[in-house]
Write an enzyme that holds these catalytic residues in place. Structure first.
Site, mmCIF file in Angstrom:
data_model
loop_
_atom_site.group_PDB
_atom_site.id
_atom_site.type_symbol
_atom_site.label_atom_id
_atom_site.label_comp_id
_atom_site.label_asym_id
_atom_site.label_seq_id
_atom_site.Cartn_x
_atom_site.Cartn_y
_atom_site.Cartn_z
ATOM 1 N N GLY A 16 0.843 -1.204 0.000
ATOM 2 C CA GLY A 16 0.000 0.000 0.000
ATOM 3 C C GLY A 16 0.871 1.244 0.000
ATOM 4 O O GLY A 16 1.941 1.253 0.604
ATOM 5 N N GLY A 117 4.987 -7.086 4.214
ATOM 6 C CA GLY A 117 5.003 -8.023 3.085
ATOM 7 C C GLY A 117 6.238 -7.805 2.216
ATOM 8 O O GLY A 117 6.875 -8.756 1.751
ATOM 9 N N THR A 138 4.947 2.396 6.261
ATOM 10 C CA THR A 138 3.557 1.964 6.399
ATOM 11 C C THR A 138 2.834 2.835 7.417
ATOM 12 O O THR A 138 3.406 3.180 8.453
ATOM 13 C CB THR A 138 3.392 0.484 6.832
ATOM 14 O OG1 THR A 138 2.012 0.254 7.162
ATOM 15 C CG2 THR A 138 4.223 0.104 8.044
ATOM 16 N N ILE A 139 1.596 3.138 7.098
ATOM 17 C CA ILE A 139 0.787 3.878 8.079
ATOM 18 C C ILE A 139 0.472 2.992 9.281
ATOM 19 O O ILE A 139 0.087 3.487 10.325
ATOM 20 C CB ILE A 139 -0.526 4.409 7.464
ATOM 21 C CG1 ILE A 139 -1.443 3.264 7.023
ATOM 22 C CG2 ILE A 139 -0.258 5.371 6.331
ATOM 23 C CD1 ILE A 139 -2.890 3.693 6.789
ATOM 24 N N ASP A 140 0.634 1.661 9.136
ATOM 25 C CA ASP A 140 0.295 0.741 10.231
ATOM 26 C C ASP A 140 1.351 0.752 11.335
ATOM 27 O O ASP A 140 1.076 0.331 12.455
ATOM 28 C CB ASP A 140 0.143 -0.690 9.704
ATOM 29 C CG ASP A 140 -0.875 -0.786 8.590
ATOM 30 O OD1 ASP A 140 -1.758 0.084 8.528
ATOM 31 O OD2 ASP A 140 -0.789 -1.724 7.779
ATOM 32 N N ARG A 284 -4.169 7.540 3.927
ATOM 33 C CA ARG A 284 -2.954 7.267 3.152
ATOM 34 C C ARG A 284 -2.653 8.348 2.125
ATOM 35 O O ARG A 284 -1.640 8.247 1.425
ATOM 36 C CB ARG A 284 -3.090 5.919 2.432
ATOM 37 C CG ARG A 284 -2.985 4.777 3.382
ATOM 38 C CD ARG A 284 -2.687 3.437 2.814
ATOM 39 N NE ARG A 284 -2.846 3.168 1.428
ATOM 40 C CZ ARG A 284 -3.255 1.987 0.937
ATOM 41 N NH1 ARG A 284 -3.571 1.017 1.780
ATOM 42 N NH2 ARG A 284 -3.331 1.775 -0.338
#
Ligand code: F6P
Length: 358
Positions: A16, A117, A138-140, A284
Site C-alpha cells: 500500500g 510483506g 507503512t501507516i500501520d 494514506r
C-alpha cells in the site's frame, strides 16, 4: 564524489502507498547520485515491474519536486514474486525471473521501500541471489526492529484531525461517534490518533474488548452530563472471543466494518444514538507531515551511505534520533504489535480512557 562500492541500483515501492514514499525515493536517489555517483534506476509498479521489465534510469528532474508529494512516483502494487498471477489466472513463482531481470539491469543492489510483506519478499530475493536494501514504510507502523515507519505520523495526524472535527458535531447532537481507523492487525494508528484526539474509548486488536465495558464507560459519561462520546476503533479490533460466533455482532446490518458493529451494539446497550465514520484511504493520501519528511529523508540518506559501503541485505531502521541497519532475516515475517505497557496506553488509562477491558 565520495567512494562507493555500489555502482548501480534499482528502486521500487511495494504494498500500500503512504505519505513519505516520494520523500524517501528523493532521499535515496539524490544522495546516491549526487554524493556517490551511483546510477539510479526506477522500477515501476512494485515487484510487478521487476518481473514485467518496467524500469528506466532516474535523472535529476525525476528526483526533483518530490518531497511534499503524496503517493509514489514509481507507483506500487501488491504483487509478490513467489505468488505471481499470470494473465490466464495461474499463480506461479516468478522469483527466478525477478532475479534474472535484476542481473539484466546490471544492478549491484535493489532498494525496496515497503511494509511487512515487502520485507518478506525482499528476503526471498536475497535467498535467490539478489543484494537488497529495504526501508520501512507503512501507516500501520507494524514493522519489526524499527522505532517507527514513515507514513505513520501523517496518518496519525489525519486521524487526530478527524477526531477533533467529530467532537463538535457529536456534542451538538448528543451522540456517540465511532471512528474506524486503519492499521491492519495492529492498533498503533487508532491508539496514536485516539490518544492525541482525546477519544473517550479506544479499541485495538492487542486488547480484545468487552462491549459491555465500553458501553458502561459511555453511560458513566452520560450520567456525568457529558453529551457525547468518541470511540476510536482499529479496523483489526475484535471483542473477547471474536466476532465469528456472536450473532449480536453478525446481525449488525450495514457492511462489515468493525465500527458499524460496535456502534450498533453501543446504541442498544446505552440507548444513545451512535454514528459511524470510516476514515479509510484518506489516511494514506496527501502530503507527508514534516516528521515523515524528516524520517524519510534521514533513512533515504542512510540507505545511500550503506550502499556506498557495500552493506546489503539489511533494513534501514529508525533508532532513537538516528538509524541502524538490521539484517533482513530479523525483520521479515515479524509484526510489531503495541506492547500492553506502552506509554500511550498507560497515560490514556491514567486520564480515564476506556480500552474495553476493565
Ligand atoms: O498497510 C496499509 C493499509 O492501509 C492497512 O492499514 C489496510 O488494512 C490495508 O493497507 C488496505 O489495503 P488495500 O490498499 O490493499 O486496500
Amino acid at each position: 564524489m565520495a567512494e562507493s562500492k555500489t555502482r548501480r541500483i534499482g528502486i521500487l515501492t511495494a504494498g500500500g502507498d503512504c505519505p513519505g514514499l516520494n520523500a524517501a525515493i528523493r532521499g535515496v536517489g539524490k544522495a546516491a547520485k549526487g554524493e556517490y555517483g551511483i546510477e539510479v534506476l526506477g522500477i515501476f509498479d512494485g515487484f510487478a515491474g521487476l518481473i514485467e521489465k518496467r524500469w528506466r534510469e532516474l535523472g535529476w528532474d525525476d528526483l526533483s519536486g518530490l518531497l511534499t508529494q503524496g503517493g509514489t512516483m514509481l507507483r506500487t502494487s501488491r504483487v509478490k514474486p513467489h505468488k505471481y498471477e499470470r494473465e490466464d489466472g495461474e499463480v506461479v513463482d516468478m522469483t527466478g525471473a525477478a532475479h534474472e531481470n535484476y542481473r539484466a539491469m546490471g544492478l549491484d543492489c535493489l532498494v525496496c521501500l515497503g511494509g511487512g510483506g515487502t520485507q518478506r519478499n525482499a528476503l526471498a530475493l536475497v535467498e535467490a541471489g539478489c543484494n537488497v536494501l529495504t526501508l520501512p514504510k507503512t501507516i500501520d507502523n507494524d514493522i519489526a526492529k524499527t522505532d517507527v515507519c514513515f507514513g505513520f505520523d501523517t496518518a496519525v495526524t489525519i486521524g487526530t484531525e478527524a477526531i477533533d472535527r467529530l467532537h463538535s458535531t457529536a456534542d451538538s447532537h448528543r451522540r456517540i461517534m465511532v471512528l474506524e481507523l486503519m492499521g491492519n492487525k495492529t492498533g498503533w494508528l487508532a491508539l496514536g490518533a485516539g490518544v492525541a484526539g482525546g477519544a473517550d474509548a479506544i479499541v485495538i486488536p492487542e486488547i480484545p474488548f468487552d462491549i459491555e465495558v465500553v458501553a458502561e464507560s459511555i453511560r458513566e459519561r452520560d450520567r456525568r452530563g457529558k453529551r457525547f462520546s468518541i470511540v476510536a476503533v482499529a479496523e483489526g479490533a475484535e471483542p473477547r472471543g471474536g466476532f465469528v460466533d456472536d450473532d449480536r455482532y453478525r446481525d449488525a446490518g450495514e457492511g462489515h466494518h468493525v465500527a458499524t458493529r460496535v456502534a450498533r451494539r453501543l446504541e442498544t446497550l446505552t440507548e444513545l444514538e451512535a454514528r459511524v465514520t470510516v476514515l479509510g484511504y484518506v489516511q494514506r493520501g496527501g502530503s507527508p507531515t514534516p516528521t515523515d519528511r524528516l524520517l524519510a529523508t534521514k533513512l533515504g540518506g542512510a540507505a545511500a551511505q550503506l550502499l556506498a559501503a557495500g552493506e546489503y541485505n539489511v533494513m534501514v531502521a529508525a533508532r532513537g534520533e538516528g538509524w541502524t541497519a538490521v539484517p533482513l532475516e530479523k525483520v521479515a515475517g515479524k509484526r510489531r504489535t503495541v506492547p500492553l505497557d506502552h506509554e500511550w496506553i498507560t497515560a490514556a488509562r491514567l486520564i480515564g480512557t476506556c480500552f474495553g477491558d476493565e
